[in-house]
Design a protein around this motif. Structure first.
Motif, mmCIF file in Angstrom:
data_model
loop_
_atom_site.group_PDB
_atom_site.id
_atom_site.type_symbol
_atom_site.label_atom_id
_atom_site.label_comp_id
_atom_site.label_asym_id
_atom_site.label_seq_id
_atom_site.Cartn_x
_atom_site.Cartn_y
_atom_site.Cartn_z
ATOM 1 N N VAL A 150 0.994 -1.171 -0.079
ATOM 2 C CA VAL A 150 0.086 0.052 0.142
ATOM 3 C C VAL A 150 0.662 1.106 -0.176
ATOM 4 C CG1 VAL A 150 -1.765 1.130 1.295
ATOM 5 C CG2 VAL A 150 -1.943 -1.149 1.022
ATOM 6 N N PRO A 151 1.958 1.423 0.943
ATOM 7 C CA PRO A 151 2.742 2.567 0.930
ATOM 8 C C PRO A 151 3.424 2.685 -0.579
ATOM 9 C CG PRO A 151 3.257 1.305 2.736
ATOM 10 C CD PRO A 151 2.238 0.472 1.980
ATOM 11 N N LEU A 152 4.078 1.464 -1.069
ATOM 12 C CA LEU A 152 4.606 1.639 -2.484
ATOM 13 C C LEU A 152 3.650 2.141 -3.460
ATOM 14 C CD1 LEU A 152 7.246 -1.428 -2.074
ATOM 15 C CD2 LEU A 152 7.600 1.124 -1.757
ATOM 16 N N LEU A 153 2.582 1.486 -3.473
ATOM 17 C CA LEU A 153 1.498 1.898 -4.386
ATOM 18 C C LEU A 153 1.280 3.603 -4.347
ATOM 19 C CD1 LEU A 153 -0.980 0.728 -6.241
ATOM 20 C CD2 LEU A 153 -2.423 1.460 -4.162
ATOM 21 N N TRP A 154 1.248 4.008 -3.039
ATOM 22 C CA TRP A 154 0.977 5.503 -3.056
ATOM 23 C C TRP A 154 2.253 6.242 -3.451
ATOM 24 C CZ3 TRP A 154 2.569 9.863 -0.076
ATOM 25 C CH2 TRP A 154 1.595 10.670 -0.138
ATOM 26 N N LEU A 155 3.286 5.710 -3.394
ATOM 27 C CA LEU A 155 4.612 6.331 -3.893
ATOM 28 C C LEU A 155 4.371 6.363 -5.492
ATOM 29 C CD1 LEU A 155 7.880 5.060 -1.949
ATOM 30 C CD2 LEU A 155 6.760 7.572 -2.016
ATOM 31 N N GLY A 156 3.721 5.571 -6.065
ATOM 32 C CA GLY A 156 3.472 5.350 -7.334
ATOM 33 C C GLY A 156 4.916 4.866 -8.067
ATOM 34 N N GLY A 157 5.132 5.366 -9.163
ATOM 35 C CA GLY A 157 6.423 5.075 -9.890
ATOM 36 C C GLY A 157 6.226 4.039 -10.709
ATOM 37 N N ASP A 158 7.264 3.457 -11.582
ATOM 38 C CA ASP A 158 7.164 2.450 -12.720
ATOM 39 C C ASP A 158 7.543 1.023 -12.210
ATOM 40 O OD1 ASP A 158 6.401 4.706 -14.058
ATOM 41 O OD2 ASP A 158 8.863 5.260 -14.307
ATOM 42 N N GLY A 159 7.278 -0.036 -13.031
ATOM 43 C CA GLY A 159 7.439 -1.340 -12.709
ATOM 44 C C GLY A 159 8.876 -1.547 -12.558
ATOM 45 N N GLN A 160 9.498 -1.107 -13.576
ATOM 46 C CA GLN A 160 10.897 -1.707 -13.765
ATOM 47 C C GLN A 160 11.896 -1.311 -12.512
ATOM 48 O OE1 GLN A 160 13.217 -1.264 -17.298
ATOM 49 N NE2 GLN A 160 12.119 -2.723 -18.221
ATOM 50 N N PRO A 161 11.731 -0.058 -11.916
ATOM 51 C CA PRO A 161 12.772 0.088 -10.828
ATOM 52 C C PRO A 161 12.217 -0.795 -9.562
ATOM 53 C CG PRO A 161 11.849 2.089 -11.605
ATOM 54 C CD PRO A 161 11.158 1.113 -12.588
ATOM 55 N N LEU A 162 10.909 -0.866 -9.674
ATOM 56 C CA LEU A 162 10.544 -1.803 -8.309
ATOM 57 C C LEU A 162 10.884 -3.184 -8.685
ATOM 58 C CD1 LEU A 162 8.618 -1.451 -5.817
ATOM 59 C CD2 LEU A 162 6.678 -2.518 -7.291
ATOM 60 N N PHE A 163 10.852 -3.752 -9.791
ATOM 61 C CA PHE A 163 11.274 -4.915 -9.928
ATOM 62 C C PHE A 163 13.170 -5.325 -9.744
ATOM 63 C CE2 PHE A 163 12.802 -8.301 -13.153
ATOM 64 C CZ PHE A 163 12.332 -9.359 -12.682
ATOM 65 N N ALA A 164 13.495 -4.017 -10.331
ATOM 66 C CA ALA A 164 15.155 -4.107 -9.907
ATOM 67 C C ALA A 164 15.293 -4.129 -8.458
ATOM 68 C CB ALA A 164 15.794 -2.776 -10.567
ATOM 69 N N VAL A 165 14.537 -3.335 -7.794
ATOM 70 C CA VAL A 165 14.586 -3.594 -6.126
ATOM 71 C C VAL A 165 14.538 -4.827 -5.865
ATOM 72 C CG1 VAL A 165 13.840 -2.756 -3.891
ATOM 73 C CG2 VAL A 165 14.395 -1.143 -5.885
ATOM 74 N N ALA A 166 13.609 -5.558 -6.161
ATOM 75 C CA ALA A 166 13.401 -6.974 -5.658
ATOM 76 C C ALA A 166 14.316 -7.994 -6.178
ATOM 77 C CB ALA A 166 11.888 -7.469 -6.490
ATOM 78 N N VAL A 167 14.931 -7.745 -7.226
ATOM 79 C CA VAL A 167 16.085 -8.677 -7.442
ATOM 80 C C VAL A 167 17.303 -8.366 -6.792
ATOM 81 C CG1 VAL A 167 17.764 -9.172 -9.367
ATOM 82 C CG2 VAL A 167 15.265 -8.861 -10.203
#
Ligand SMILES: [Zn+2]
Ligand SMILES: [Zn+2]
Length: 262
Positions: A150-167
């Motif tokens: 939920v907080p990350l959703l609120w930050l919005g942003g793009d899928g690619q950097p989020l995926f990169a953080v997960a990896v």
């Protein structure tokens, strides 16, 4: 980055740490074929792939609901706060925000008895290597994900950097648990490391019963007084007091918090 699936990255990262541990082991006396290795490999596949996909679907559905509520309350920014910013900026902000949230959740896993009963499985490991990164109870993913989305959703942003953080976080988690003689020098005041995380798995309460909660960053532990960095390199024993109670097979480990006698 997205050309590889998360599963492909997980396999690649795992293979790299398997090879690195052979080349540069920190504890030479620790056998490769340790007890519980087969068990932990099953948990790696389950938590890293099957369960991750299932909880991803579940939390995705939760997030859509939360999205709706935020929009109705007018609390959701028209466009995500981070969306459109350069990739490295989004990556850094996602990493810091999600890591701090996870540091808070990890504290709760230790301090709330109900949550600790689930986290015990991770701490029942008697030796650390990269595989232990995924030795945890299925409930942990549910707790971490729902608190993060939920907080990350609120930050919005793009899928690619989020995926990169997960990896990146997966690779760093493997690193923290690895039996690898690799020091990161003064960076240890910002980033977590195998030496620091080994003490998180200490069975004794030397330096306080709860210490070094860091996931990727150790910064939060240094800032909030939960860092522990003694002179000796390793604790006498890994585990937790009474860890004999943990059953040896995956199925009973998964059921453990629900079936244990009170
Ligand atoms: Zn822990
Ligand atoms: Zn750990």
């Amino acid at each position: 980055m997205h050309r590889f699936s998360y599963l492909a990255w997980l396999a690649l990262i795992s293979l790299s740490f398997f090879l690195a541990e052979r080349a540069l082991p920190a504890r030479r006396e620790q056998p490769t074929l340790r007890p519980q290795l087969a068990n932990d490999l099953v948990l790696l596949v389950f938590n890293g792939h099957l369960w991750a996909v299932l909880t991803g679907a579940f939390t995705g559905w939760l997030v859509l609901g939360a999205n709706d509520v935020l929009e109705r309350l007018g609390a959701r920014p028209q466009q995500g706060l981070l969306s459109g910013l350069p990739f490295p900026v989004q990556f850094a902000l996602y990493l810091v925000a999600s890591d701090f949230l996870q540091w808070c959740v990890h504290n709760l896993l230790h301090r709330v008895p109900f949550l600790w009963s689930f986290h015990k499985l991770h701490h029942s490991a008697r030796a650390l290597d990269w595989v232990v990164n995924f030795r945890f109870h299925w409930m942990e993913l549910v707790v971490y994900r729902t608190s993060l989305y939920v907080p990350l959703l609120w930050l919005g942003g793009d899928g690619q950097p989020l995926f990169a953080v997960a990896v990146f976080a997966t690779a760093w988690g493997h690193f923290n648990h690895s039996n690898l003689a690799l020091s990161i020098g003064p960076l240890a005041y910002v980033f977590n490391s195998p030496r620091m995380h080994l003490w998180h798995h200490d069975a004794s309460d030397e330096g306080g019963p709860a210490k070094n909660f860091g996931i990727v960053l150790s910064l939060w532990d240094w800032l909030f007084g939960t860092a522990y960095w003694p002179r000796q390199r390793a604790p006498a024993r890994l585990g937790y007091p009474g860890d004999d109670e943990m059953p040896p097979d995956v199925l009973r480990q998964e059921l453990f918090p629900l079936t244990r006698r009170r």
